[in-house]
Design a protein around this motif. Structure first.
Motif, PDB file in Angstrom:
ATOM      1  N   ALA A 277       0.904  -1.243  -0.105  1.00  0.00           N
ATOM      2  CA  ALA A 277       0.158  -0.079   0.110  1.00  0.00           C
ATOM      3  C   ALA A 277       0.692   1.103  -0.037  1.00  0.00           C
ATOM      4  O   ALA A 277       0.580   2.234   0.844  1.00  0.00           O
TER       5      ALA A 277
ATOM      6  N   ARG B 118       4.983  -1.673  14.748  1.00  0.00           N
ATOM      7  CA  ARG B 118       5.080  -0.318  13.771  1.00  0.00           C
ATOM      8  C   ARG B 118       6.188   0.766  14.645  1.00  0.00           C
ATOM      9  O   ARG B 118       6.808   1.364  14.162  1.00  0.00           O
TER      10      ARG B 118
ATOM     11  N   ASP C 132       9.612   1.944  13.701  1.00  0.00           N
ATOM     12  CA  ASP C 132       9.871   3.598  13.496  1.00  0.00           C
ATOM     13  C   ASP C 132      11.052   4.038  14.664  1.00  0.00           C
ATOM     14  O   ASP C 132      12.001   4.655  13.991  1.00  0.00           O
TER      15      ASP C 132
ATOM     16  N   PRO D 209       6.529   4.100   5.699  1.00  0.00           N
ATOM     17  CA  PRO D 209       5.167   4.719   5.721  1.00  0.00           C
ATOM     18  C   PRO D 209       4.087   4.183   6.429  1.00  0.00           C
ATOM     19  O   PRO D 209       3.230   4.965   6.904  1.00  0.00           O
ATOM     20  N   ASN D 210       4.201   2.960   6.335  1.00  0.00           N
ATOM     21  CA  ASN D 210       3.008   2.552   7.120  1.00  0.00           C
ATOM     22  C   ASN D 210       3.447   1.003   7.617  1.00  0.00           C
ATOM     23  O   ASN D 210       4.514   0.581   7.598  1.00  0.00           O
TER      24      ASN D 210
ATOM     25  N   ARG E  20      -1.467   3.491   2.101  1.00  0.00           N
ATOM     26  CA  ARG E  20      -1.483   3.469   3.334  1.00  0.00           C
ATOM     27  C   ARG E  20      -0.673   4.218   4.318  1.00  0.00           C
ATOM     28  O   ARG E  20       0.437   4.325   3.934  1.00  0.00           O
ATOM     29  N   ILE E  21      -1.077   5.136   5.087  1.00  0.00           N
ATOM     30  CA  ILE E  21      -0.268   6.212   5.854  1.00  0.00           C
ATOM     31  C   ILE E  21      -0.695   5.709   7.488  1.00  0.00           C
ATOM     32  O   ILE E  21      -1.725   5.627   7.944  1.00  0.00           O
ATOM     33  N   GLU E  22       0.596   5.040   7.866  1.00  0.00           N
ATOM     34  CA  GLU E  22       0.357   4.873   9.471  1.00  0.00           C
ATOM     35  C   GLU E  22       1.567   5.364  10.016  1.00  0.00           C
ATOM     36  O   GLU E  22       2.705   4.855  10.128  1.00  0.00           O
ATOM     37  N   THR E  23       1.601   6.547  10.600  1.00  0.00           N
ATOM     38  CA  THR E  23       2.769   7.458  11.077  1.00  0.00           C
ATOM     39  C   THR E  23       2.223   8.315  11.875  1.00  0.00           C
ATOM     40  O   THR E  23       0.927   8.728  12.186  1.00  0.00           O
TER      41      THR E  23
ATOM     42  N   ARG F 243      -3.695   6.836  10.925  1.00  0.00           N
ATOM     43  CA  ARG F 243      -3.862   5.515  10.191  1.00  0.00           C
ATOM     44  C   ARG F 243      -4.884   5.771   8.991  1.00  0.00           C
ATOM     45  O   ARG F 243      -6.029   5.750   9.495  1.00  0.00           O
TER      46      ARG F 243
END
Lengths: 1027, 476, 212
Positions: free
Chosen positions: A157, A193, A197, A217-218, B431-434, B443
């Motif tokens: 994604a 996650r 990070d 990014p995810n 998808r952005i999860e940060t 998210r």
């Protein structure tokens, strides 16, 4: 319906990138129903053994591979199809790692054009490159791998994913390389996650805030459920993962260790050779005939060794120790196999089986299928010779050190996570400074509060959570202290090797546990300072008596030695000199060698945490207390009066009382120390307690055993190990008792080592009526030496030049070389061309005192010597002229002695201020020993030792020294914390408190601490009229 | 001649930490390995810091401790400033490194109403400058310095008295560490004891300068001091240890410099009509504020008032790192009548003028530049900025030209988003999860969608698999 | 045409249009083939009106290549009263040096007009782009007057329905979306006839679905 095999997955052995332990990845893959998982850490196989054991346990297929970045542009995953392919991968990693500085690797396109025939390549194209570059790469890889290359399709994604997928399928068509679904996994679950990070920020030495797009990014790079994968991948892509997995059929179990051949002479089998050597050794050990008991033992051991095929191992260790013996390097074997009768016969250990009550059949266990374990300690100055011998004999491609996986400790984890979360340097320092020498994990939150952090804020909550996750993560590979792996063929076919930080050292990518798991041979070549000291002492004794004197000449079981030990008169000896050991000795009162074995093992965090100490002491005093719940338990625990003290005993209990198989018991021990500490134990606890209940033991006994197992996991000593240590304890105690001058002299020359500083060793020797002579320019040697006192027939210690601070080595050798030619100080100094600095150092150390008088006069003379013109004839030397300088006071001398030598031969400093101390009603250590239990007393002494044992729930132990001896102060946590300033700052510490006696053990429980350091300044005051 | 010596026992800390920042326990360390504490403030003293303590023991006592490395350069600079400032009391002042300033007061003592009144005056001003001092006076400069360094507040007018006192002082005053160590190794503790030893032998062993120093201190041989030159130009810079936006902190620092300016001007018997303050922020951008007076002045209070008034109207840099006060002209003092004429901005660049003009009518905040910030969260990937400021790059992701200030919630039908009718997904999800580290864990799954009107928009759905859809951008 | 194209590469980004105009209009390449071919790029020194029925059909993107070139000058690109946040990452992805961008927020038409006028006249802007929700002929006349003396790219966007029918603006362009396409109609231009239905792919489509 296709299943899925994850073929591209890194663990936390891709340091600061992978965010899950290999074990977690494998377990999770299994739980998700994957049909296989590959561990493909970047240019490393360091994590695969851990993955392997879990995969085996869980019954999921594990594929071994690696991910490499070739010339900074081609990302390639390699998977081993078979044993040969695995060797090729290890070879490539070795090549890449060895041609780059530690921690990096360099793999060129050239490197992958050959010798990867039995591997599968999965190419992860870099889409930031132009299409034509990518097609070039595709063609290149196609040439290298023919039909064993795939394009890895990652659907994570990401931005522009659709465009990228179209690109990849175009390249696939163009280069006719098939595609396969890959996860590019960094973590087992999406939850990691945050940690992932954080790792990125730590790796880039920045904060999360500043890390920007360097962060993933995810959270898609985790092991995703198959249903999810089916939504995003076509059946073909998924099916391809299975096809590839099916081609990979290598298991680490098939690695077979081949022992080096050269240890056995031609025309004789290892079995015959070992038997021959053992018999020869027995004749040497028992010139008057081998006792029946020992013969039977040897017979049994040899049979077991033969059954398991371990002859080459014993022969390898023999070869190494034989070399050491020939070079007269002192050594001592230990470890589970070291105290076998065979090892005694081979001269690997000095622990005499005829003197011991040990159960030697446990030295290797058939069930455990674990290689025998022999560690050899060598005197620390000469271990390098042994290492070089091994390298020379087997070559660097066949001998390498095992790795030690350096992991994050709570403190380092705190620091790195704190920085990543953007706490500033001052805050991070504040946290880590608060992880002072006495902090334990469990007090972390309190400590943070103490440091002024609000633990309820989300930043700090996260800090705590992430630190917990990160603690235990591998950080880098370091070299094991001495674990050598030696193989028949090139090591790189067995495991990848890389450069160690030390020049010319290579390490394999596996640590000691990994080797254990795979049953690979390792010989521990360790260094032990006490062996150097013993070696020196033995040499001094030999010189004095003018005949060789060795450990085997030391008579066993000398009651006087045990008497000394029982009085805790053990300063300077091996192991039992620590504060905790010394407080135990008067209670335990060791009377025989086996008591020493127990003493060594009992004062360990394991038995202390498990609460074994008090029951054992009670039973020693009153044997009627000893009862056994069953005969099986009696068999295990009889020799330790029903209390489990050794690691093996606890494991055996699990076997005999709870029905564990030996394998399970061992697993239990391992899981204690390993990664899954928190969740892994419940299973065992239940099994143990039900097992014991089923066998009729009551539950409280069962729970107690479990507690003991918990404590033992990391800190328990095995019996064999204790036995080897106990031998050195006995030897050092015997020397201390019978040859105190030689022993102290040897200790002084082996510094730094042990708990005590030279000043304390000297004072202890003086208390034992050993005379110590000052440094003398005409009499001292480089090291401390023994001088014979013809009147008392007792040797005296002459302090050596090596005790003089600031004196150069060159000066020492020059003085010794020239001093036979003259008796005249000035001439000697001129001949040796000493620098002014060296002259000053000598005069300040009172090395001229015999000639020039007091230190002030000597220093004055020394300061002028370089300026005066050289006399032409010896006769023309002007006599030393006395200058009107003040005469040093005793106090001044003591202070200057400490400054120059680190010790004084004069009065103890406290004796000099005793008058001041008496005025303050401060008792001496000797008076303290006579004080009644419970009485309120005051004392003061020089702080020689502050300890905060991890097991003692915040108690600080302080040892105070005065002219009469040592006193033991116990400071409870609250007292220590409220008076921390005084505790830390005082050199001369006053303590008010009450006496707590337990037999001969006397402790002063502190209430109030007072800093009396300023009393020392009185030492230097003197009257004004100085001449 | 009579020399007054001002010793600054805390110069190491005072040179680094201005008084208004002096709120936490603070210590100065030397550059040793391991570092040692060489100075500390009152707060640190209270909690038990001691001189020459190791840094780790200090941290063990208090984890709150702030620590700065020593700057000898800054210390000397401060001493020079003080020597210059002290020129108002005497035409001859001199720096006596590392920690003293000498003032020849023999000729001016009467002028200031006697010794007591003079020292009182000096103490008061020194305190206003933010320093602590110990003063002694003697007939020789070195004698006065040794007395002050030994912590004595004594004033000795006769040579005999001076000699007696000097002979009782410790040897640590008279040489470098190496010399002092060798003197001590002979058992010698006081200066008097050295003086009694055979002169030739002492010189051989310890060098000629040592006895020379004693002679100078007791006045046997002369000891001329280099006079502090009267500076030609006034420009003082004050570095702040902690960048600040607090106006009162900045004013405190400025006041200290204005006092120095006043002293400078009175030395030269002038006033100023034109001076400037430069505030430098973390990005090293300088913010200049110029002041013009209609009549010259040097009155520190008056000047400080003017500055305060002006600074209240200015937009100061958010994190000022240093303040410079510069005197741009001098003229003879006339009657005390001042007014403030703000200086015209000298930069006549069109671009800046445009901004000023626009801001004047539309408001400061309504004219701004934009910058790109590397952050995974779309709403954090840009920021308003000072026009013209360079920003960091984001990777070239597919992003809309317009971003909505706040995501707009979309209606949905059967979990499908609507915007004037159904939407057609063209691309995604991305998808952005940060952003979890600062309370804004974002998210989302982003999609490019087309409306029935053929407009392309950027929408997202909240994770985990929520049903809420939002419009976040438009591909204009 | 070939030489003209070369000019674009070699000489500064401005080249003299071939078409005869009342005065010599300078053009900047739009880098959109259909537009460059039809009218030679975007005129400088003449006000351009863009109208569209809705935002999101690629209307602003018509200017972005030109703005990228202009942002190499040491001058502002003034965006006056934009309807949403000019999104810096997107603009910089398009190659625009965003430190040249000056955003001016106004609250009414007269402020917008005033700000545009100031920006055009200040000589410090390489481009002045405004957004009107409503505008008068008078305002536009004044803006055009200001433009006459400058070499600035001046443009404003307005909803098709709000745009006055007769305007003094020398260039009027309507923009519409049709699936992947942005459709351009030049309804008024200096020195030429209207041109209809020039088409280009919406740049967002180009990016996410563009050919490999």
């Amino acid at each position: 319906m296709p299943n899925y095999a994850e073929l591209h997955c890194i663990s936390n052995f891709t340091f600061l990138k992978g965010a899950s332990h290999p074990e977690e990845l494998v377990l999770h893959a299994k739980n998700l129903g994957y049909s296989a998982i590959a561990i493909t850490d970047e240019c490393s196989v360091a994590g695969v053994v851990r993955a392997h054991s879990v995969a085996k346990e869980q019954g999921i297929k594990l594929i071994i591979g690696t991910e490499v970045l070739i010339e900074n542009s081609i990302q390639l995953v390699l998977l081993a199809k078979n044993r040969l392919g695995y060797g090729q991968i290890c070879e490539l990693i070795t090549k890449g790692r060895r041609s780059a500085p530690k921690g990096e690797y360099r793999i060129t396109k050239e490197n992958i054009t050959t010798n990867l025939s039995e591997t599968i390549g999965i190419w992860i194209p870099n889409t930031s490159l132009s299409i034509s570059q990518q097609i070039d790469t595709a063609i290149f890889l196609k040439q290298c791998f023919a039909n064993a290359i795939w394009i890895g399709i990652e659907r994570i994604a990401s931005n522009h994913e659709a465009r990228r997928l179209r690109q990849l399928s175009a390249i696939s068509r163009e280069a006719s390389i098939p595609c396969v679904a890959t996860g590019g996994v960094y973590m087992h679950s999406r939850d990691r996650r945050l940690l992932q990070d954080t790792l990125t920020a730590i790796r880039l030495r920045t904060t999360l805030k500043q890390a920007g797009h360097s962060l993933t990014p995810n959270g898609e790079r985790h092991l995703r459920p198959i249903t999810t994968l089916k939504k995003i991948y076509s059946n073909t892509l998924l099916q391809e993962t299975i096809n590839i997995a099916n081609q990979c059929n290598f298991s680490l179990d098939t690695l077979k260790y081949e022992y080096p051949k050269e240890i056995t002479p031609e025309n004789i089998t290892p079995t015959q050779y070992l038997k021959k050597l053992t018999e020869k050794g027995l004749r040497w050990r028992f010139p008057n005939g081998t006792p029946e008991k020992v013969l039977a033992l040897v017979e049994r051991e040899l049979q077991l060794i033969r059954e398991l095929g371990y002859e080459p191992y014993f022969l390898t260790v023999f070869d190494i120790t034989d070399f050491a013996r020939k070079q007269s390097i002192l050594f001592q074997g230990r470890g589970s196999a070291a105290n076998s009768a065979v090892c005694y016969a081979l001269g690997i250990t000095e622990v005499d089986p005829s003197r011991m009550e040990m159960l030697f059949e446990r030295f290797i266990s058939k069930e455990r299928n674990e290689p025998p374990d022999i560690d050899v300690d060598f005197e620390n100055g000469r271990r390098e010779e042994v290492i070089q011998y091994i390298y020379n004999k087997y070559g660097r491609h066949r001998a390498a050190l095992a790795a030690t996986v350096v992991t994050y400790r709570p403190k380092s984890a705190f620091r790195d996570v704190g920085k990543a979360l953007g706490l500033n340097l001052e805050q991070v320092n504040r946290i880590t400074k608060n992880f002072a020498w006495w902090d334990k994990n469990s007090t972390r939150e309190n400590r943070l509060q103490d440091a002024g952090f609000n633990t309820k804020t989300s930043v700090i909550k996260r800090l705590i959570q992430l630190t917990e996750d990160l603690a235990g993560f591998p950080r880098h590979l370091s070299q094991h202290v001495g674990g050598f792996v030696i193989s028949q063929g090139p090591l790189s076919q067995l495991v990848a090797t890389e450069n160690a930080a030390m020049a010319n050292r290579t390490i394999i990518q596996w640590d000691k546990d990994d080797l254990d798991t795979l049953g690979l041979l390792k010989v521990d070549i360790l260094a032990l300072g006490m062996l150097s000291a013993i070696k020196r002492a033995l040499q001094l004794v030999s010189d004095r008596h003018q005949k060789p004197f060795s450990i085997s000449d030391i008579p066993p079981e000398d009651p006087k030695v045990y008497q000394m030990i029982s009085k805790a008169d053990t300063i300077g000896v091996f192991q039992i000199e620590s504060r905790a050991q010394m407080s135990m000795l008067p209670r335990l009162k060791p009377k025989c060698f086996y008591d020493l074995v127990i003493e060594v093992a009992i004062v360990r965090p394991g038995p202390i945490q498990g609460g074994m100490v008090h029951p054992y002491l009670e039973r020693r005093q009153n044997e009627t207390l000893v009862t056994y719940p069953s005969d099986e338990v009696k068999q295990v625990l009889e020799r330790t009066l029903g209390v489990p003290i050794f690691q093996e005993q606890v494991m055996q209990l699990a076997i005999v009382a709870a029905g564990f198989s030996p394998g399970e018991a061992d697993q239990l021990r391992r899981s204690m120390a390993a990664w899954k500490r928190r969740d892994g134990l419940q299973m065992f606890e239940e099994k143990l307690i039900t097992g014991m209940r089923d066998r009729g033991y009551n539950e409280s006994f069962a729970k107690q055993i479990f507690q003991q197992i918990l404590g033992f996991g990391e800190y328990g000593f095995p019996e064999s190990h204790s036995a080897s240590f106990a031998l050195l304890v006995y030897v050092s105690c015997w020397l201390k008792y019978h040859e105190p001058a030689a022993f102290t002299c040897a200790l002084l020359n082996s510094q730094p080592m042990g708990f005590y500083a030279p000043a304390q060793l000297i004072q202890d020797a003086q208390r034992h009526r050993v005379q110590i002579l000052p440094v003398d320019i005409f009499k001292s040697s480089e090291e401390c030496t023994l001088e014979n006192n013809t009147l008392a027939l007792k040797p005296m210690i002459r302090l050596g030049f090596n005790r003089v601070k600031g004196l150069s080595r060159k000066a020492i050798t020059n003085i010794i070389a020239h001093r036979s030619s003259t008796k005249e100080l000035e001439l000697l100094i001129r001949k040796t061309q000493l620098s002014q600095k060296d002259i000053n150092a000598l005069s300040d150390a009172r090395a001229f005192e015999n000639i020039l008088g007091n230190r002030h006069q000597a220093n004055w003379w020394a300061a002028g010597i370089g300026l005066a013109p050289a006399p032409i004839f010896e006769r023309s030397i002007t006599p030393y002229e006395q200058i009107p300088l003040p005469v040093p006071s005793k106090g001044e001398d003591v202070i200057a002695d400490y400054r120059s030598l680190g010790l004084t031969l004069g009065d103890h400093p406290l004796l000099l201020i005793r008058k001041d101390l008496n005025q303050r009603n401060l008792l001496t250590a000797k008076q303290l020993r006579l004080a009644a239990n419970g009485s309120l007393v005051r004392t003061a002494g020089i702080v020689t030792c502050r300890q905060r044992p991890g097991t003692a729930s915040g108690v600080v132990f302080v040892t105070l020294e005065d002219e009469t001896g040592y006193s033991n102060i116990v400071i409870w946590r609250t007292t220590a914390e409220s008076q921390r300033k005084t505790l830390i700052n005082s050199q001369l510490l006053g303590v008010f408190g009450h006496i707590e006696r337990d037999g001969e053990v006397v402790n002063l429980i502190a209430k109030k601490l007072i800093d009396y350091s300023s009393l020392f300044s009185n030492l230097t005051t003197r009257s004004r009229d100085f001449h | 001649m009579l020399w007054l010596c001002l010793n600054f026992p805390k110069i190491a800390i005072e040179a680094l930490i201005p008084k208004w920042e002096d709120v936490n326990p603070t210590a100065i360390i030397d550059s040793g390995q391991p570092p040692q504490i060489i100075a500390f403030n009152k707060k640190a003293q209270k909690i038990g810091l001691q001189k020459y303590m190791s840094l780790s023991s200090a941290f063990a006592i208090s984890s709150e401790l702030q620590v700065f490395p020593r700057s000898i350069h800054k210390e000397i600079k401060h001493l020079e400033d003080i020597a210059t400032w002290a020129l108002q009391y005497s035409s001859h002042t001199s720096v006596q490194p590392p920690d003293c300033v000498l003032i020849e007061i023999g000729s001016s003592i009467k002028l200031f109403g006697g010794l007591e009144s003079l020292t009182l005056k000096i103490t008061k001003s020194i305190n206003a400058l933010g320093h602590t001092t110990i003063m002694s006076s003697a007939t020789t400069p070195l004698g006065a310095a040794w007395l002050a360094r030994s912590g004595f507040n004594v004033h000795l007018q006769s040579r005999k008295e001076l000699e007696n006192c000097i002979y009782r002082l410790p040897v640590s005053l008279i040489g470098n560490a190496q010399q002092v160590n060798s003197i001590r190794s002979f058992g010698i503790r006081t200066i008097g004891e050295i003086a009694q030893l055979p002169r030739k032998e002492v010189t051989q062993r310890l060098g000629a300068d040592l006895l020379d120093k004693i002679d100078r201190a007791i006045g046997v041989i002369p000891d001329p001091q280099p006079p502090t030159p009267i500076p030609e130009h006034f420009k003082k810079k004050l570095e702040l240890t902690v960048p600040t936006e607090d106006l009162s902190s900045i004013l405190f620092g400025i006041r200290r410099m204005v006092i120095q300016l006043e002293s400078f001007l009175s030395l030269r018997n002038t006033g100023t009509t034109h001076f400037a303050i430069h505030l430098k922020d973390e990005s090293l951008k300088t913010h200049d504020i110029r002041f013009k007076l209609s009549r010259p002045s040097r009155n520190s209070k008056h000047l400080t008032d003017l500055i305060r008034e002006r600074l209240n109207q200015e937009t100061l840099p958010s994190r000022t790192e240093s303040i410079t006060l510069e005197c741009l002209n001098e003229s003879p003092l006339s009657a005390q009548n001042f007014s403030l004429l703000p200086d015209q901005n000298q930069t006549t660049e069109d671009g800046i003028q445009l901004i000023e003009k626009l801001r004047a009518r539309l408001g400061y905040d309504n004219v701004f530049g934009i910058s790109s910030i590397p952050d995974g969260r779309p709403e954090k990937a840009w920021a308003k900025n000072i026009p013209g400021k360079q920003s960091k790059e984001n990777p070239s992701y597919l992003r809309p030209t317009w971003l909505l200030p706040k995501p707009k919630k979309l209606y949905t039908k059967d979990n499908n988003p609507l915007l004037d009718g159904p939407l057609i997904i063209i691309d995604g999800p991305e998808r952005i999860e940060t952003g979890w580290w600062d309370e804004q864990d974002t998210r989302r799954d982003y999609f490019v969608a087309r409306t029935t009107d053929h407009a392309l928009i950027w929408i997202f759905r909240e994770l985990p698999e929520g049903t809420n859809w939002f419009l976040h951008g438009i591909f204009s | 045409m070939a030489t003209a194209l070369q000019d674009i590469h070699h000489s500064p980004y401005i080249w003299r249009g071939k078409e005869i105009s009342r005065r010599n209009t300078h053009f900047i390449t739009s880098e959109i083939n259909s537009i460059d071919q039809a009218i030679g790029g975007w005129p400088l020194g003449a006000l351009i009106e863009f109208t569209s029925k809705q935002v999101g059909v690629g209307e602003l993107s018509l200017l972005t290549p030109a703005l990228r070139k202009l942002s190499q000058q040491d001058k502002w690109i003034a965006l006056i009263c934009p309807p949403y946040i000019p999104y810096a990452p997107a603009l910089s992805t398009n190659g625009i040096d965003i430190k040249k961008i000056l955003v001016i927020v106004t609250s009414n038409t007269s402020d917008t007009a005033w700000a545009m006028d100031q920006a055009i006249r200040s000589k410090s802007c390489s481009a002045v782009v405004g957004w009107f929700s409503f505008v008068t002929e008078k305002i536009l006349r004044r803006l055009q007057l200001a433009m006459d003396t400058q070499e600035t790219l001046g443009a404003y966007f307005i909803n098709t329905e709000s745009a006055p029918r007769n305007v003094p603006t020398p260039w009027r362009i309507t923009v519409d979306g049709k699936y992947d396409q942005t459709i351009i109609n030049i309804t008024k231009r200096r020195g030429g006839m209207p041109i209809s239905t020039l088409a280009t792919t919406h740049p967002a489509i180009q990016e996410c679905c563009g050919s490999v």
